[in-house]
Write a protein that holds these residues in place. Structure first.
Motif, PDB file in Angstrom:
ATOM      1  N   LEU A  53       0.832  -1.200   0.000  1.00 47.75           N
ATOM      2  CA  LEU A  53       0.000   0.000   0.000  1.00 47.75           C
ATOM      3  C   LEU A  53       0.870   1.254   0.000  1.00 47.75           C
ATOM      4  N   ALA A  54       1.898   1.252   0.848  1.00 45.20           N
ATOM      5  CA  ALA A  54       2.809   2.404   0.896  1.00 45.20           C
ATOM      6  C   ALA A  54       3.522   2.589  -0.442  1.00 45.20           C
ATOM      7  N   LEU A  55       4.030   1.502  -1.007  1.00 44.16           N
ATOM      8  CA  LEU A  55       4.724   1.588  -2.292  1.00 44.16           C
ATOM      9  C   LEU A  55       3.784   2.050  -3.403  1.00 44.16           C
ATOM     10  N   GLY A  56       2.573   1.505  -3.416  1.00 44.82           N
ATOM     11  CA  GLY A  56       1.619   1.862  -4.457  1.00 44.82           C
ATOM     12  C   GLY A  56       1.237   3.331  -4.413  1.00 44.82           C
ATOM     13  N   VAL A  57       1.030   3.861  -3.220  1.00 43.55           N
ATOM     14  CA  VAL A  57       0.691   5.277  -3.069  1.00 43.55           C
ATOM     15  C   VAL A  57       1.841   6.156  -3.558  1.00 43.55           C
ATOM     16  N   VAL A 106      12.671  10.586 -10.972  1.00 42.62           N
ATOM     17  CA  VAL A 106      13.787   9.713 -10.599  1.00 42.62           C
ATOM     18  C   VAL A 106      13.348   8.698  -9.546  1.00 42.62           C
ATOM     19  N   LEU A 107      12.684   9.186  -8.488  1.00 41.49           N
ATOM     20  CA  LEU A 107      12.196   8.287  -7.440  1.00 41.49           C
ATOM     21  C   LEU A 107      11.207   7.288  -8.007  1.00 41.49           C
ATOM     22  N   ASN A 108      10.317   7.745  -8.859  1.00 42.27           N
ATOM     23  CA  ASN A 108       9.322   6.862  -9.467  1.00 42.27           C
ATOM     24  C   ASN A 108       9.981   5.782 -10.315  1.00 42.27           C
ATOM     25  N   ALA A 109      11.004   6.166 -11.063  1.00 42.63           N
ATOM     26  CA  ALA A 109      11.695   5.208 -11.921  1.00 42.63           C
ATOM     27  C   ALA A 109      12.445   4.169 -11.094  1.00 42.63           C
ATOM     28  N   VAL A 110      13.104   4.608 -10.018  1.00 41.64           N
ATOM     29  CA  VAL A 110      13.861   3.683  -9.166  1.00 41.64           C
ATOM     30  C   VAL A 110      12.918   2.696  -8.483  1.00 41.64           C
ATOM     31  N   LEU A 111      11.828   3.216  -7.899  1.00 37.74           N
ATOM     32  CA  LEU A 111      10.863   2.335  -7.238  1.00 37.74           C
ATOM     33  C   LEU A 111      10.229   1.364  -8.236  1.00 37.74           C
ATOM     34  N   GLY A 112       9.891   1.883  -9.406  1.00 37.21           N
ATOM     35  CA  GLY A 112       9.305   1.022 -10.434  1.00 37.21           C
ATOM     36  C   GLY A 112      10.263  -0.066 -10.872  1.00 37.21           C
ATOM     37  N   VAL A 133      12.707  -1.409  -9.001  1.00 36.95           N
ATOM     38  CA  VAL A 133      12.802  -2.386  -7.910  1.00 36.95           C
ATOM     39  C   VAL A 133      11.575  -3.297  -7.893  1.00 36.95           C
ATOM     40  N   VAL A 134      10.399  -2.697  -8.019  1.00 39.71           N
ATOM     41  CA  VAL A 134       9.152  -3.473  -8.023  1.00 39.71           C
ATOM     42  C   VAL A 134       9.128  -4.465  -9.175  1.00 39.71           C
ATOM     43  N   ASN A 135       9.543  -4.018 -10.344  1.00 41.32           N
ATOM     44  CA  ASN A 135       9.523  -4.901 -11.516  1.00 41.32           C
ATOM     45  C   ASN A 135      10.508  -6.053 -11.379  1.00 41.32           C
ATOM     46  N   ILE A 136      11.666  -5.786 -10.771  1.00 41.31           N
ATOM     47  CA  ILE A 136      12.654  -6.860 -10.572  1.00 41.31           C
ATOM     48  C   ILE A 136      12.089  -7.924  -9.636  1.00 41.31           C
ATOM     49  N   LEU A 137      11.490  -7.495  -8.515  1.00 41.31           N
ATOM     50  CA  LEU A 137      10.939  -8.449  -7.565  1.00 41.31           C
ATOM     51  C   LEU A 137       9.793  -9.248  -8.190  1.00 41.31           C
ATOM     52  N   ARG A 138       9.000  -8.587  -9.025  1.00 41.54           N
ATOM     53  CA  ARG A 138       7.879  -9.279  -9.664  1.00 41.54           C
ATOM     54  C   ARG A 138       8.347 -10.296 -10.695  1.00 41.54           C
ATOM     55  N   SER A 139       9.565 -10.126 -11.204  1.00 37.79           N
ATOM     56  CA  SER A 139      10.039 -11.014 -12.274  1.00 37.79           C
ATOM     57  C   SER A 139      10.561 -12.350 -11.743  1.00 37.79           C
ATOM     58  N   PHE A 140      10.783 -12.451 -10.428  1.00 33.71           N
ATOM     59  CA  PHE A 140      11.295 -13.693  -9.847  1.00 33.71           C
ATOM     60  C   PHE A 140      10.173 -14.729  -9.724  1.00 33.71           C
ATOM     61  N   PRO A 141      10.327 -15.914 -10.296  1.00 36.87           N
ATOM     62  CA  PRO A 141       9.389 -17.001  -9.968  1.00 36.87           C
ATOM     63  C   PRO A 141       9.467 -17.289  -8.474  1.00 36.87           C
ATOM     64  N   PHE A 142       8.340 -17.610  -7.863  1.00 33.90           N
ATOM     65  CA  PHE A 142       8.308 -17.731  -6.408  1.00 33.90           C
ATOM     66  C   PHE A 142       9.276 -18.783  -5.888  1.00 33.90           C
ATOM     67  N   ILE A 143       9.315 -19.945  -6.522  1.00 29.79           N
ATOM     68  CA  ILE A 143      10.163 -21.018  -6.024  1.00 29.79           C
ATOM     69  C   ILE A 143      11.631 -20.619  -6.088  1.00 29.79           C
ATOM     70  N   VAL A 144      12.013 -19.846  -7.125  1.00 30.43           N
ATOM     71  CA  VAL A 144      13.395 -19.365  -7.250  1.00 30.43           C
ATOM     72  C   VAL A 144      13.691 -18.360  -6.152  1.00 30.43           C
ATOM     73  N   LEU A 145      12.767 -17.437  -5.932  1.00 30.26           N
ATOM     74  CA  LEU A 145      12.959 -16.428  -4.894  1.00 30.26           C
ATOM     75  C   LEU A 145      13.058 -17.074  -3.519  1.00 30.26           C
ATOM     76  N   ALA A 158       4.583 -10.963  -2.856  1.00 31.01           N
ATOM     77  CA  ALA A 158       3.270 -10.319  -2.923  1.00 31.01           C
ATOM     78  C   ALA A 158       3.340  -8.800  -2.874  1.00 31.01           C
ATOM     79  N   SER A 159       4.294  -8.232  -2.142  1.00 31.23           N
ATOM     80  CA  SER A 159       4.346  -6.775  -1.951  1.00 31.23           C
ATOM     81  C   SER A 159       4.438  -5.991  -3.265  1.00 31.23           C
ATOM     82  N   PRO A 160       5.362  -6.329  -4.181  1.00 31.53           N
ATOM     83  CA  PRO A 160       5.412  -5.577  -5.438  1.00 31.53           C
ATOM     84  C   PRO A 160       4.166  -5.751  -6.294  1.00 31.53           C
TER      85      PRO A 160
END
Length: 228
Positions: free
Chosen positions: A39-43, A58-64, A66-78, A107-109
């Motif tokens: 919720l904090a990240l999304g806001v 810049v902040l938006n690009a960096v956060l985006g 980080v979020v995209n990298i975490l979302r790209s990991f398959p769960f079992i690999v992570l 789940a967070s990203p």
């Protein structure tokens, strides 16, 4: 038939009940923690986007990023990748406690992007009306954006809970416990398809309960449907 069902329940009922309880804990606790972070990240992602209330590219690009990298990991690999980190903060890399960090990181990203999208769907007029009154950014978020986006956010909760439920089944393959672990141990390794089928049926029932509960709650908080 009834005798067979009775014998099955007598032999495996306690096991399945315990597995169901473990699965529910593994779903609810990480999801709650993930929503605090997401919720904090999304806001922040919404507010700092170009053309939004407080654009910070810049902040938006960096956060985006980080979020995209975490979302790209398959769960079992992570889950396997962060075992040292999980052991460091939880004291174990397996069991219910061992699933919490990877579930939260997975789940967070996802939640952050869903919150960002829900906020972006809020009519601009609603935000401008609060802005015209001289409200601060936090006031705009809590008095206009989040209330207007609440039905969409609640519907998103169902998607997240069902996704996390699926992750717990995957985690069961590496000894995390719960219904996924039961299905793997008994259905795959011991060839007891009846136990595996029972675990799958319980998972299906849990999915239906989650979806129905979130749909009902979303209708209750949707003031637009209430007015109509």
């Amino acid at each position: 038939m009834l005798d067979t069902v009775g014998a099955f329940i007598a032999e495996y009922g306690e096991l399945l009940l315990e597995g169901t309880g473990s699965t529910i804990v593994m779903v609810l606790v990480p999801t709650a923690l993930s929503y605090i972070i997401g919720l904090a990240l999304g806001v922040v992602l919404y507010l700092t986007a170009p053309g939004s209330l407080r654009p910070l590219p810049v902040l938006n690009a960096v956060l985006g990023w980080v979020v995209n990298i975490l979302r790209s990991f398959p769960f079992i690999v992570l889950m396997v990748f962060i075992i040292p980190f999980t052991r460091l903060i939880m004291g174990t890399g397996s069991g219910i406690l061992g699933t919490i960090p990877p579930l939260v990181l997975s789940a967070s990203p996802f939640i952050a992007r869903m919150i960002e999208q829900s906020l972006a769907e809020v009519p601009r007029e609603s935000v401008e009306a609060v802005e015209a009154c001289g409200a601060s950014v936090p006031r705009i978020v809590f008095s206009a954006l989040l209330p207007e986006a609440l039905p969409s956010i609640v519907r998103g909760v169902a998607v997240v809970l069902i996704s996390v439920l699926g992750y717990t089944a995957i985690a069961g393959a590496v000894g995390a416990g719960g219904l996924g672990d039961i299905a793997i141990r008994y259905g795959y390794y011991r060839y007891q398809s009846d136990v595996m089928l029972a675990a799958v049926i319980i998972l299906v029932v849990l999915v239906q309960i989650i979806q129905s509960a979130c749909d009902i709650l979303a209708r209750k908080v949707d003031h637009r449907s209430a007015r109509s």
